[in-house]
Design a protein around this motif. Structure first.
Motif, PDB file in Angstrom:
ATOM      1  N   ASN A   1       0.922  -1.220  -0.062  1.00  0.00           N
ATOM      2  CA  ASN A   1       0.085  -0.036   0.083  1.00  0.00           C
ATOM      3  C   ASN A   1       0.936   1.333   0.113  1.00  0.00           C
ATOM      4  OD1 ASN A   1      -2.014   2.081   1.794  1.00  0.00           O
ATOM      5  ND2 ASN A   1      -3.021   0.860   0.691  1.00  0.00           N
ATOM      6  N   ASP A   2       1.926   1.151   0.933  1.00  0.00           N
ATOM      7  CA  ASP A   2       2.895   2.322   0.743  1.00  0.00           C
ATOM      8  C   ASP A   2       3.531   2.494  -0.294  1.00  0.00           C
ATOM      9  OD1 ASP A   2       5.003   4.225   2.371  1.00  0.00           O
ATOM     10  OD2 ASP A   2       6.083   2.623   1.834  1.00  0.00           O
ATOM     11  N   ARG A   3       4.160   1.422  -0.940  1.00  0.00           N
ATOM     12  CA  ARG A   3       4.995   1.412  -1.990  1.00  0.00           C
ATOM     13  C   ARG A   3       3.947   1.717  -3.398  1.00  0.00           C
ATOM     14  NH1 ARG A   3       7.190  -4.440  -4.298  1.00  0.00           N
ATOM     15  NH2 ARG A   3       8.530  -3.720  -5.983  1.00  0.00           N
ATOM     16  N   GLY A   4       2.850   1.460  -3.328  1.00  0.00           N
ATOM     17  CA  GLY A   4       1.915   2.072  -4.399  1.00  0.00           C
ATOM     18  C   GLY A   4       1.560   3.290  -4.311  1.00  0.00           C
ATOM     19  N   LEU A   5       1.312   4.024  -3.150  1.00  0.00           N
ATOM     20  CA  LEU A   5       1.145   5.221  -3.106  1.00  0.00           C
ATOM     21  C   LEU A   5       2.349   6.216  -3.427  1.00  0.00           C
ATOM     22  CD1 LEU A   5      -0.811   5.275   0.520  1.00  0.00           C
ATOM     23  CD2 LEU A   5      -1.762   5.970  -1.790  1.00  0.00           C
ATOM     24  N   ARG A   6       3.579   5.702  -3.059  1.00  0.00           N
ATOM     25  CA  ARG A   6       4.951   6.273  -3.334  1.00  0.00           C
ATOM     26  C   ARG A   6       5.049   6.523  -4.806  1.00  0.00           C
ATOM     27  NH1 ARG A   6       7.419   7.806   1.137  1.00  0.00           N
ATOM     28  NH2 ARG A   6       6.741   6.834   3.194  1.00  0.00           N
TER      29      ARG A   6
ATOM     30  N   ILE B   1      -0.361  12.196  -7.112  1.00  0.00           N
ATOM     31  CA  ILE B   1      -0.653  12.565  -5.680  1.00  0.00           C
ATOM     32  C   ILE B   1       0.490  13.010  -5.115  1.00  0.00           C
ATOM     33  CG2 ILE B   1      -2.583  10.942  -5.349  1.00  0.00           C
ATOM     34  CD1 ILE B   1      -0.725   9.336  -3.675  1.00  0.00           C
ATOM     35  N   LYS B   2       0.205  13.790  -3.918  1.00  0.00           N
ATOM     36  CA  LYS B   2       1.398  14.297  -3.405  1.00  0.00           C
ATOM     37  C   LYS B   2       1.338  13.884  -1.769  1.00  0.00           C
ATOM     38  CE  LYS B   2       4.368  18.549  -2.145  1.00  0.00           C
ATOM     39  NZ  LYS B   2       4.286  19.903  -2.212  1.00  0.00           N
ATOM     40  N   LEU B   3       2.516  13.393  -1.131  1.00  0.00           N
ATOM     41  CA  LEU B   3       2.447  12.793   0.312  1.00  0.00           C
ATOM     42  C   LEU B   3       2.712  13.874   1.085  1.00  0.00           C
ATOM     43  CD1 LEU B   3       3.608   9.212  -0.271  1.00  0.00           C
ATOM     44  CD2 LEU B   3       1.325   9.942   0.068  1.00  0.00           C
ATOM     45  N   LYS B   4       2.243  13.814   2.325  1.00  0.00           N
ATOM     46  CA  LYS B   4       2.886  14.853   3.435  1.00  0.00           C
ATOM     47  C   LYS B   4       4.423  14.694   3.544  1.00  0.00           C
ATOM     48  CE  LYS B   4      -1.515  14.395   6.019  1.00  0.00           C
ATOM     49  NZ  LYS B   4      -2.041  14.103   7.303  1.00  0.00           N
TER      50      LYS B   4
ATOM     51  N   PHE C   1       5.374   3.407   7.064  1.00  0.00           N
ATOM     52  CA  PHE C   1       4.526   2.829   5.829  1.00  0.00           C
ATOM     53  C   PHE C   1       3.455   3.900   5.886  1.00  0.00           C
ATOM     54  CE2 PHE C   1       6.162  -0.939   7.611  1.00  0.00           C
ATOM     55  CZ  PHE C   1       7.100  -1.342   6.457  1.00  0.00           C
ATOM     56  N   GLY C   2       3.301   4.772   4.464  1.00  0.00           N
ATOM     57  CA  GLY C   2       2.246   5.771   4.312  1.00  0.00           C
ATOM     58  C   GLY C   2       0.897   5.101   3.861  1.00  0.00           C
ATOM     59  N   THR C   3      -0.177   5.905   4.238  1.00  0.00           N
ATOM     60  CA  THR C   3      -1.257   5.251   3.875  1.00  0.00           C
ATOM     61  C   THR C   3      -2.276   6.531   3.150  1.00  0.00           C
ATOM     62  OG1 THR C   3      -2.447   5.878   6.085  1.00  0.00           O
ATOM     63  CG2 THR C   3      -1.714   3.998   5.926  1.00  0.00           C
ATOM     64  N   GLN C   4      -3.460   6.381   3.033  1.00  0.00           N
ATOM     65  CA  GLN C   4      -4.013   7.410   2.307  1.00  0.00           C
ATOM     66  C   GLN C   4      -4.332   8.803   3.011  1.00  0.00           C
ATOM     67  OE1 GLN C   4      -7.438   6.448  -0.490  1.00  0.00           O
ATOM     68  NE2 GLN C   4      -7.252   4.400  -0.296  1.00  0.00           N
ATOM     69  N   ARG C   5      -4.286   8.423   4.516  1.00  0.00           N
ATOM     70  CA  ARG C   5      -4.422   9.701   5.369  1.00  0.00           C
ATOM     71  C   ARG C   5      -3.084  10.541   5.070  1.00  0.00           C
ATOM     72  NH1 ARG C   5      -5.870   5.258   8.658  1.00  0.00           N
ATOM     73  NH2 ARG C   5      -3.669   5.186   9.685  1.00  0.00           N
ATOM     74  N   ASP C   6      -2.137   9.935   4.616  1.00  0.00           N
ATOM     75  CA  ASP C   6      -0.894  10.735   4.205  1.00  0.00           C
ATOM     76  C   ASP C   6      -0.933  11.467   2.933  1.00  0.00           C
ATOM     77  OD1 ASP C   6       0.759  10.059   6.850  1.00  0.00           O
ATOM     78  OD2 ASP C   6       0.541   8.103   5.891  1.00  0.00           O
ATOM     79  N   ILE C   7      -1.911  11.493   2.432  1.00  0.00           N
ATOM     80  CA  ILE C   7      -1.860  12.321   1.029  1.00  0.00           C
ATOM     81  C   ILE C   7      -2.283  13.709   1.328  1.00  0.00           C
ATOM     82  CG2 ILE C   7      -3.272  12.483  -1.180  1.00  0.00           C
ATOM     83  CD1 ILE C   7      -3.823   9.395  -1.019  1.00  0.00           C
ATOM     84  N   ALA C   8      -1.437  14.328   0.802  1.00  0.00           N
ATOM     85  CA  ALA C   8      -1.570  15.714   1.321  1.00  0.00           C
ATOM     86  C   ALA C   8      -2.321  16.572  -0.050  1.00  0.00           C
ATOM     87  CB  ALA C   8      -0.210  16.598   1.288  1.00  0.00           C
ATOM     88  N   GLU C   9      -2.056  16.258  -1.485  1.00  0.00           N
ATOM     89  CA  GLU C   9      -2.660  16.871  -2.507  1.00  0.00           C
ATOM     90  C   GLU C   9      -3.095  15.718  -3.456  1.00  0.00           C
ATOM     91  OE1 GLU C   9      -0.362  19.599  -4.356  1.00  0.00           O
ATOM     92  OE2 GLU C   9       0.610  20.662  -2.438  1.00  0.00           O
ATOM     93  N   ASN C  10      -4.316  15.811  -3.804  1.00  0.00           N
ATOM     94  CA  ASN C  10      -4.832  14.719  -4.811  1.00  0.00           C
ATOM     95  C   ASN C  10      -5.555  15.579  -5.905  1.00  0.00           C
ATOM     96  OD1 ASN C  10      -5.870  12.598  -6.370  1.00  0.00           O
ATOM     97  ND2 ASN C  10      -7.251  11.785  -4.466  1.00  0.00           N
ATOM     98  N   PRO C  11      -4.503  16.204  -7.031  1.00  0.00           N
ATOM     99  CA  PRO C  11      -5.141  16.955  -7.904  1.00  0.00           C
ATOM    100  C   PRO C  11      -6.230  16.706  -8.821  1.00  0.00           C
ATOM    101  CG  PRO C  11      -2.833  16.518  -8.238  1.00  0.00           C
ATOM    102  CD  PRO C  11      -3.377  15.967  -7.087  1.00  0.00           C
ATOM    103  N   LYS C  12      -6.353  15.328  -9.120  1.00  0.00           N
ATOM    104  CA  LYS C  12      -7.101  14.863 -10.118  1.00  0.00           C
ATOM    105  C   LYS C  12      -8.260  14.104  -9.448  1.00  0.00           C
ATOM    106  CE  LYS C  12      -3.913  13.985 -13.934  1.00  0.00           C
ATOM    107  NZ  LYS C  12      -4.670  14.851 -14.893  1.00  0.00           N
ATOM    108  N   ASN C  13      -8.044  14.215  -8.045  1.00  0.00           N
ATOM    109  CA  ASN C  13      -9.607  13.454  -7.159  1.00  0.00           C
ATOM    110  C   ASN C  13      -9.455  12.065  -7.578  1.00  0.00           C
ATOM    111  OD1 ASN C  13     -11.138  13.639  -5.254  1.00  0.00           O
ATOM    112  ND2 ASN C  13     -12.821  13.767  -6.836  1.00  0.00           N
ATOM    113  N   LEU C  14      -8.092  11.549  -7.552  1.00  0.00           N
ATOM    114  CA  LEU C  14      -8.243   9.905  -7.839  1.00  0.00           C
ATOM    115  C   LEU C  14      -9.105   9.336  -6.741  1.00  0.00           C
ATOM    116  CD1 LEU C  14      -4.405   9.346  -8.416  1.00  0.00           C
ATOM    117  CD2 LEU C  14      -6.202   9.924 -10.152  1.00  0.00           C
ATOM    118  N   ARG C  15      -9.817   8.225  -7.071  1.00  0.00           N
ATOM    119  CA  ARG C  15     -10.422   7.490  -6.105  1.00  0.00           C
ATOM    120  C   ARG C  15      -9.877   6.054  -5.853  1.00  0.00           C
ATOM    121  NH1 ARG C  15     -16.292   7.295  -9.001  1.00  0.00           N
ATOM    122  NH2 ARG C  15     -15.028   7.366 -10.939  1.00  0.00           N
ATOM    123  N   ILE C  16      -9.114   5.954  -5.006  1.00  0.00           N
ATOM    124  CA  ILE C  16      -8.219   5.140  -4.543  1.00  0.00           C
ATOM    125  C   ILE C  16      -8.907   3.806  -3.847  1.00  0.00           C
ATOM    126  CG2 ILE C  16      -6.068   4.287  -3.697  1.00  0.00           C
ATOM    127  CD1 ILE C  16      -5.084   7.246  -3.959  1.00  0.00           C
TER     128      ILE C  16
END
Length: 260
Positions: A134-139, A147-150, A156-171
């Motif tokens: 999950n972390d690997r995929g987000l990175r 996307i941009k992570l905090k 290990f990052g999760t979706q809670r660590d997403i700082a920016e999602n300019p295309k409003n991706l539904r993950i």
């Protein structure tokens, strides 16, 4: 009366020295690429060490490690160090990593899109739900500017660590081995070349990892305390043979990368 010269175990040992018996090592895999590499070693190289490699397959990512403690298998060849470290913590198993062998690169794949630039607003993306991938995929999504992570994301990052999602991706998150099956139902997926090979698909990647970061490289793994057993060390050495490197390069043409 016939005099018994050897005990049964001693007879086997002598036969082994004469080359009429092979030492068997049982190794678990979860993917077809790891299986193919081990079969190549068994067919082309193992006889040099008086070894026979028997492959045991599992359909999940838990049993391959618990089977080591039950001594059902001698080693496994399916995991990278971050996954192994997490298994040690979660399953309370003492595992020992041996030689690094190959990187199954993680990539962005789509049935209809040809580049990251074509990813539309509100696109649906499927990634693995286990902690590591999950972390690997987000990175990987972040490295392709989807996307941009905090900045302070550690561990290990999760979706809670997403700082920016300019295309409003539904993950959407799925069991790792199920992600590839979603390719017909979503805009893009994050998956590995090994998973696609298991599904019989040779996709075109829109972006993938490189071999620069070796932390996701697959290694031969055994139970701590067994790492110096002769048959395990024999296979460990063979997996880093030049012939194995040539086989991986020829067979997978960059989708799987040898690192030795």
């Amino acid at each position: 009366m016939v005099q018994q010269l050897f005990k049964p175990g001693e007879i086997f040992s002598v036969l082994g020295q004469r080359g009429s018996e092979k030492e068997v090592i049982q190794v678990e895999v979860t993917g077809i690429i790891s299986e193919d590499i081990l079969k190549f070693v068994n067919t082309k190289l193992a006889h040099q060490e008086g070894l026979e490699v028997k492959v045991v397959t599992f359909n999940d990512w838990i049993q391959p490690n618990t089977a080591l403690t039950d001594k059902v298998i001698d080693a496994n060849f399916f995991q990278h160090r971050p996954f192994m470290n997490n298994a040690v913590k979660e399953l309370k198993i003492n595992l020992f990593p041996l030689n690094l062998v190959s990187l199954s690169t993680l990539g962005l794949f789509s049935k209809n899109l040809k580049s990251v630039n074509e990813v539309p607003q509100n696109a649906t993306v499927t990634i693995a739900n286990d902690v590591i991938n999950n972390d690997r995929g987000l990175r990987l999504l972040a490295s392709n500017d989807l996307i941009k992570l905090k900045e302070n994301t550690k561990g290990f990052g999760t979706q809670r660590d997403i700082a920016e999602n300019p295309k409003n991706l539904r993950i959407k998150e799925l069991e790792g081995v199920q992600v590839v099956r979603a390719i017909n139902d979503v805009d893009l997926i994050v998956s590995s070349a090994q998973t696609f090979a298991l599904a019989g698909i040779i996709p075109q990647s829109m972006g993938q990892e490189t071999a620069k970061d070796k932390k996701y490289v697959l290694a031969l793994v055994t139970l701590q305390g067994r790492e110096n057993e002769p048959k395990i060390q024999k296979l460990n050495k063979l997996l880093n043979a030049p012939q194995v490197r040539d086989f991986i390069n020829k067979q997978y043409q960059g989708r799987i990368v040898p690192v030795f």
